[in-house]
Design an enzyme around this catalytic site. Sequence first.
Site, short mmCIF file in Angstrom:
data_model
loop_
_atom_site.label_atom_id
_atom_site.label_comp_id
_atom_site.label_asym_id
_atom_site.label_seq_id
_atom_site.Cartn_x
_atom_site.Cartn_y
_atom_site.Cartn_z
N ARG A 27 0.85 -1.18 0.00
CA ARG A 27 0.00 0.00 0.00
C ARG A 27 0.89 1.23 0.00
O ARG A 27 2.01 1.20 0.47
CB ARG A 27 -0.91 0.04 1.23
CG ARG A 27 -1.86 -1.15 1.36
CD ARG A 27 -2.71 -1.00 2.61
NE ARG A 27 -3.50 -2.18 2.93
CZ ARG A 27 -4.71 -2.41 2.44
NH1 ARG A 27 -5.27 -1.52 1.64
NH2 ARG A 27 -5.37 -3.51 2.76
N GLY A 28 0.35 2.34 -0.51
CA GLY A 28 1.10 3.59 -0.53
C GLY A 28 0.17 4.76 -0.75
O GLY A 28 -1.06 4.63 -0.71
N LYS A 41 -1.41 -1.96 -9.95
CA LYS A 41 -1.54 -0.78 -9.11
C LYS A 41 -2.94 -0.20 -9.30
O LYS A 41 -3.34 0.14 -10.40
CB LYS A 41 -0.49 0.26 -9.46
CG LYS A 41 -0.53 1.51 -8.58
CD LYS A 41 0.42 2.60 -9.07
CE LYS A 41 1.85 2.26 -8.78
NZ LYS A 41 2.74 3.41 -9.08
N ASP A 60 11.17 11.65 -6.68
CA ASP A 60 10.86 10.95 -5.42
C ASP A 60 11.80 9.75 -5.25
O ASP A 60 11.35 8.62 -5.04
CB ASP A 60 9.40 10.49 -5.42
CG ASP A 60 8.90 10.15 -4.02
OD1 ASP A 60 9.58 10.51 -3.04
OD2 ASP A 60 7.83 9.52 -3.89
N GLY A 67 -2.19 4.34 -3.84
CA GLY A 67 -3.24 3.34 -3.72
C GLY A 67 -2.69 2.01 -3.26
O GLY A 67 -1.77 1.95 -2.46
#
Length: 714
Positions: free
Chosen positions: A437-438, A457, A552, A441
């Site tokens: 999870r993140g 995903k 990121d 989603g």
Amino acid sequence: MNMLGAQGNPCAAAPSRVYLVQLLLLYLLSLFFMGSPQSDPAKCPGSSVAIPYPFTISDNSSIVRTLGFAILCEPAGPMLWLGSKLYTVLNISLDQGYLRVTGDTVYSQCQQNNGLVTTNFLNLVGTPFTFSHTLNKFTVVGCDAMAMIRSGYSYRGGCVSFCASEGSITTGACSGVGCCQASVPEELKALDLEVTSIRSQLQQSPSGSWSNISRNNTSAWCTKAFIADQGSYVFSRGDLDRNLTNLPMVLDWSIYGGRCSDARRAPQTYMCKENTECYTVANNTGYRCNCSEGFRGNPYLQGPDGCQDIDECKDEMEYPCTHKCINTVGGFNCVCSMGMTGDGKKHGNGCRRDTKLLITAGGGLPLLLVLLMLGFWTHWLVKKRKLAKTRQRYFLQNGGMFLKQHMFPQRGPLRIFTSSELEKATDRFSDNNIAGRGGFGTVYKGVLCDQMVVAIKKAQRVDESQVEQFVNEMLILSQVNHKNVVQLIGVCLESEVPLLVYEFITNGALYHHLHNTSVPMPWEVRLRIAFETATVLAYLHMATKPPIIHRDVKSSNILLDESFTAKVSDFGSSRPMLHNQTHVTTLVHGTMGYMDPEYFQTSQLTERSDVYSFGVVLIELLTREKPIFCGKLDEVRSLALHFSTLFHENRLMEIVDHQVAEEAGASHVKIVAQLALRCLRLKGEERPRMIEVADELEALRRLIKQHSVVDPEE
């Protein structure tokens, strides 16, 4: 987010469940003190605010302080105790389950510091309320402010506001200059703030005309932070100098009792009455009630004030039938005149001539069969066209036309999956198949019909920001062809929620192997992972057209396959660098501990921002410490700053992982540390390019293989 989900912070304390017991006790006390509910809704004298049950009016201030749904009538209007503060109630919604209040909601401080923590500035623990994450915005006003919402030792949200020059401040715009806004975290019960001076963080002072103004106008450096109804506040240049008061704030409320299925098992406390529907809210700890379709009233009351049948046939403004209407409990029926057939509804099929009369007149069974076959064929055709329209609507909603116009052919055609294929591959997206999870989603492990194992995903919600990330990641990956990048296999555009299908990476994220396992990786493997990651970033910066900034870079976005080969993932926030651009100006986005401080201050994203983040990952590989970790007395510390301090105090080996020290030797460790610190320089122009970093790492790998790096102390 990676294929196995975001990693948690072990320093964060587990959320207390004591308030759940408190809410149950409060509800039982409300039954004792307030007795049976009265006619709905009530009002305070002189006030137009309706107070529907389960909210009730009490003239006992001690009860109002104790019971979450008790309202106190004051000359200023209906008041509600929240924690230790009294707030004015503006309106209460039964259908949507929210409460709008105003009062002391703005935190303000004007002293410069390195991190002022205000615990429980607004505290809803022990009440049936949470800050609404859909109707509120977290807002910060100031010229030198970073305000973060904390939960224990982890951060749940926040934003940064600065003023590069007086002319950069725009009234009405809350985009990070003078004012910034962020979403309110879901299920937030307590507003714990950490307010920090940006100048103190970076040990730099502002330059230009605004710096001159700040010396004569100290109030411009005051920080104001608040949660307010997103439609109630519009930023003005004068807000930097004035106090902000009486801003409306929206609170979601629920009845404590767990999920609806749990609450129904206790009929003596179950609040949903006749003709109602129950729905679960508040992270499965509470519920609310609505009247069933065809009924109107208060779902928490019985009798005439509760949910009563709506007589649709008496609605003169929107009479539902073309001919005659017959009201039923919870609905209505339409009747066609003699010789006509159909549902008789204005917004349905209406009434048409009865073909049965023609069949009787024709006197033939074959005609009846033909008409039946024609009816089945028409029904099938309508259903097929409806499904096609739904899929086309989702295709457009998920950015399908934009993708069709902008997808690049370098990687070859992507597979287009149907939603039924992916449902079958994941056993209807069963929780047993969740791989991670993140923030974007959930990632599911799936097995396609050709036995290929994939990672799927699935966005956790459907909104513009999620669709933008979905489209952006597809566009970026369509231009990337590198063996150390997670491969995009296909997409599904016909479902309501966007779906991306990747190759499945078996060994999970580098973060897990560094911080969540007791089996350390050999230094040679770590160095190879660093080199492979550096080559990917150098490829993005130099080989793609236009160049791409990942934005990121972190250990949880570096995945490892069965041979521990690095696979860089999560390009949802990546940005292309157009021709002749030196930087991209964006809203600040990234992960605390990895984020470039220069980008954090200026909002100007460059390829050197990726270099800084990679430097933090390189330190993680050397130390097996997290980028934000707990130091002495449980204070939260930055790994980059702590590592730099120890290096310059000649205490480097105190933080280096003992296995790395034994396998590589002090001299080799010092060389890698110097490379990492060059990547972490505050000014981006002083950092090396990623191609230079990759070259140096490759040289270090060759030295290790040749056993030419020798520790002089050995």
